[in-house]
Structures are given as C-alpha cells and as structure tokens.
Design an enzyme around this catalytic site. Structure first.
Site, PDB file in Angstrom:
ATOM      1  CG  ASP A  81      -2.562   4.360  -1.516  1.00 20.11           C
ATOM      2  OD1 ASP A  81      -3.336   4.178  -2.487  1.00 20.11           O
ATOM      3  OD2 ASP A  81      -2.574   3.624  -0.510  1.00 20.11           O
ATOM      4  CG  ASP A  93      -2.892  -0.300  -2.329  1.00 20.45           C
ATOM      5  OD1 ASP A  93      -2.902   0.884  -1.934  1.00 20.45           O
ATOM      6  OD2 ASP A  93      -3.528  -1.208  -1.758  1.00 20.45           O
ATOM      7  CB  SER A 104      -0.958  -0.036   1.187  1.00 18.21           C
ATOM      8  OG  SER A 104      -1.911   1.001   1.111  1.00 18.21           O
ATOM      9  CG  ASP A 152      -6.049   1.170  -0.620  1.00 12.98           C
ATOM     10  OD1 ASP A 152      -5.176   2.067  -0.578  1.00 12.98           O
ATOM     11  OD2 ASP A 152      -6.073   0.201   0.172  1.00 12.98           O
TER      12      ASP A 152
END
Length: 458
Positions: A247, A249, A106, A251
């Site tokens: 960000d 990833d 992430s 999400d």
C-alpha cells in the site's frame, strides 16, 4: 478555537483531507511544537526527531510545517524524504532519535494525508501521549521558546533508504537468494517505489514493476494492496511465480499466487504462523488476529495447535494484544502483519520476504502453501457514508441486522463497523454458502446506503 481532547488523533494518528482541518499547515506547525514540548517535558537539552513521508503532493508542505514547529522549539530534525512507514520506525531506532514522524495517509487517496508519531523505541505513541499533544495544541502552551542561538537545525539524511534496504535484506537468511523467482511487484506509486524493487532485485529476483512512478496525485489509485487485480492479471501475463502488492506507505501486504489467486492477510498470517511453529519460534504457540479474521482461517490455526488471541481491527490494537500476550506475530485481513522479531510496526516488504523464504525452503509454490486452508465464504463491502452516526441508533439498520442474523443462525456471523481512518462503514457477512453470504451482505448494504450513504467523489 479550543479543541476537545482527542479531536486531532484518530485510530492511526492524525488524518484528513489536505488543507482541511486537522490536516492544515497551521495545525501541523502546532503539532510539531507540541511534539517538541512533550519531549522537553521529559528532560531539557538536545533532542532529535526523524521525519519521513510518502509520495503525496501535500507531503512537501506538511514536512516543512512540522519541521518548522519542531526546530522553533530547539529540536534537531532529520529529514528522510520518501520512505515507508516501517522505515521511519527503523531509522528512529537506528539513529537513537527521540521520536519519529511519518507523513502519510497510508491506503487513503492522494487528497488525504496524515501524521503518525513514533516514540524512541519505534512503537507508535500511546493514547496518553496523544492526549498530552492535543492539550498543548489546544492551549498553545508549549513551554519556553529557545533563544535565537538555540533553535534547531534541519538535516537531510541522504542514505536513509539505503539503510532501510539493508535492514530489510538482513531479515532474509544469509546465503539464500531469490534467484529463479519472477516477481510482479506493485508499489502503489507510494513510499516503497524505490526501496522495494531494490530489496528484491538485490536478492537476485527478476522483478516486474507496477505502481513505481509516483506523480504526487496517483498514490493508491487503482493499484497496490487495495487493488490487487492489477497484479492478478500481470502474474498470469508474465508467467510470474508470485505477485506482491504494497500500500501507499508500505505497511500492508497482499500477495497473488502463480495461478492469479489473491492471498490476503489472513492467509499470509496462517502461512507464517505455521512456519514459526514448525521452527519452534512461535512464542507460546500464539498469534494475534482480529474480529475480521476469516473463521476458516481461525479453525486452521487452531487445528495446528496455535492459540489465537482476537483483537479489534487496526494494527495498533493488534500490536497492543501482541505485547500483552508476548506474541511475536500478529496480523489482519487487510495485510498488516507485525513480526516483532524484526520491526515494531507492520512491514510489507519484510513480510513478503518471510513468505518467499518459506516458499523456497519448503520448495512450494504459494498456491501449495494455501491449499490446506479452507476459508469460510465471506463478503466484505465498504459503504461510503456522509457521517458516522452510532449504528445502534439507526432503527432500520438494526432491523435488517436482526433479520440477517435469523437467516444465518449459528452457521454465520455479521460484523458492521466504521473505518477508523475514512468515512466508510464496513459490512462483513460470513456463512457456509457463498451466494447466500453475498446476497445477505447486499441486503445490509442497501439499508446502510439508504440511511447514511454518501456519493463517491472522484
């Protein structure tokens, strides 16, 4: 060596520094076998699992390791390549797969990586399934291995990102476009570096891209949702209408208005909740926020007649409270925002499209939409720590907390908590005067650093 239950999984899947436990190739193979074992416990026969990743260099080895573990147990795997986390959730559902796996840490630095697992419905697996996977990894008892002719095949899905792009665009009203909007977009050199520009450009926006050149070692490095200062400057420089920061990833979403001001997850949640209520699409007139949500934002939502359910920090907790309360919208200050009408997890691109739609339909700038929200002065500081010692056991820390609470009285609050994904202690102080809030937060930070602070590694 036998692991204790819950030694692998944290608050958001498995996460750690690449090539250090638990993020090693060896453990990843075992995790792949364990995911297969759990699926085969439900019913024998053919299963398939989709596997996506972000742009970290270590993603290649974990992708191969997980697929090796899965296929060795007879599972068919579908390799998606770089794709946002919400894309994996969507593709899992679209392909009627039995599970989905996202390889990502992430918002963490490139040196970290992680493994998030989704069930067939696109939701992240629950604690009971995590514990069963951990037990299998510890015992290495995955059930009977298939005969040589029954091992699984691995297929590369060539149009996975294209499908996700079309899905994301479909959440924007038919007949409407983004024509006339100039957008500064920062993809954090992460999983959205191809799909996000395509989504906004295909909807006819003028897109100025930052953070779209991943090297494998630059994800989240001074860019993206954790570093919105990049697009703050760019929005002013390019005279853009809005800035969008995602960000690693994809999400999380942080936005910047046309004046260069940051619009965080709390503000975005308020904008979207207000819009849903106006359209009578906000189930039970309820949203889910977290203990970190700004008190001024909570007051604003309540002034609109919107009920707010408070959850612990983390998109998993937000989602759990949404499902328990039949809410269609939830989010947190960091930029996770979940629209259950569209996806089963946080989706930065889809969230941005909803905010842009509201701007267009209301003929408002982003600063217009936030003008009526009076946030309380708040300081939030992340303190790197050597280890996560129970905070209640640190006498000096408890002492300074007591002193600060006495200064704030009933006009403010303090929140001190460890990150669930990093060795960080988060210090949040909220009150009525900005200079006082900043000073008190620094006082707490100094004590935390003296007790358990760590040197920041580059």
């Amino acid at each position: 060596m036998t692991r204790d239950v819950r030694q692998l999984f944290g608050t958001d899947g498995v996460r750690g520094r690449a090539n250090f436990e638990p993020m090693t190739v060896e453990t990843s193979v075992l995790l792949g076998k364990a995911v297969a074992g759990v699926l085969l416990e439900k019913h024998a026969g053919k299963h398939r699992v989709v596997v996506g990743k972000d742009t970290r260099l270590s993603g290649y080895m974990f992708e191969n390791a997980l697929i090796a573990g899965l296929t060795s147990m007879g599972i068919e795997t579908l390799m998606l390549g770089p794709i946002p986390t919400p894309g994996v959730a969507f593709i899992t559902r679209a392909y009627r797969a039995d599970a989905g796996i996202m390889i990502s840490a992430s918002h963490n630095p490139y040196r970290d990586n992680g493994i998030k697992i989704f069930s067939s419905d696109g939701f992240k697996i629950g604690q009971a399934v995590e514990e069963r996977i951990e037990a299998m990894v510890a015992s290495k008892d995955f059930g009977k291995l298939p005969d040589d002719h029954a091992v699984g095949k691995n297929k590369r899905v060539k149009d996975a990102t294209g499908r996700y792009i079309e899905y994301a665009k479909a959440t924007f009203p038919k007949g409407r476009t983004l024509k006339g909007l100039r957008i500064v977009l920062d993809c954090a050199h992460g999983a959205t570096y191809r799909v996000a520009p395509s989504v906004f450009e295909e909807l006819d926006a003028e897109v100025i891209c930052y953070g779209c050149e991943p090297s494998g070692c630059n994800i989240n490095a001074g860019c993206g949702a954790l570093w919105p200062s990049t697009i703050q400057k760019a929005v002013i420089e390019h005279k853009a209408d809005v800035g969008i920061a995602l960000d690693g990833d994809g999400d999380r979403l942080i936005m910047v208005d046309e004046k260069g001001h940051i619009v965080d997850g709390d503000m975005l949640l308020s904008i979207c909740a207000s819009d849903l209520k106006r359209r009578q699409a906000l189930s039970d007139n309820r949203v889910v926020a977290t203990v970190m949500t700004n008190f001024g934002v909570l007051r604003y939502l309540e002034s609109l007649g919107i009920q707010v359910t408070i959850s612990p920090v983390g998109d998993r907790h937000v989602l759990q409270h949404m499902l328990e309360n039949q809410a269609v919208l939830g989010g947190e200050q960091s930029g996770h925002m979940i629209f259950l009408d569209y996806n089963t997890t946080g989706d930065g691109i889809v969230s941005a499209l909803q905010v842009l739609r509201i701007m267009i339909e209301s003929e408002s700038t982003l600063s217009d939409l936030t003008a009526c929200i009076a946030k309380s002065p708040q300081a939030l500081i992340n303190v790197p720590v050597t280890k996560k010692v129970p905070l209640e056991s640190l006498a000096n820390v408890q002492g300074v907390l007591k002193e600060v609470k006495e200064v704030l009285g009933d006009s403010g609050r303090i929140l001190l908590r460890y990150s669930g994904t990093e060795n960080i202690c988060r210090v949040m102080v909220e009150g009525t005067k900005k200079h006082q809030v900043d000073s008190l937060a620094k006082t707490i930070v100094d004590v935390v650093e003296a007790e358990i602070g760590a040197e920041i590694s580059e």
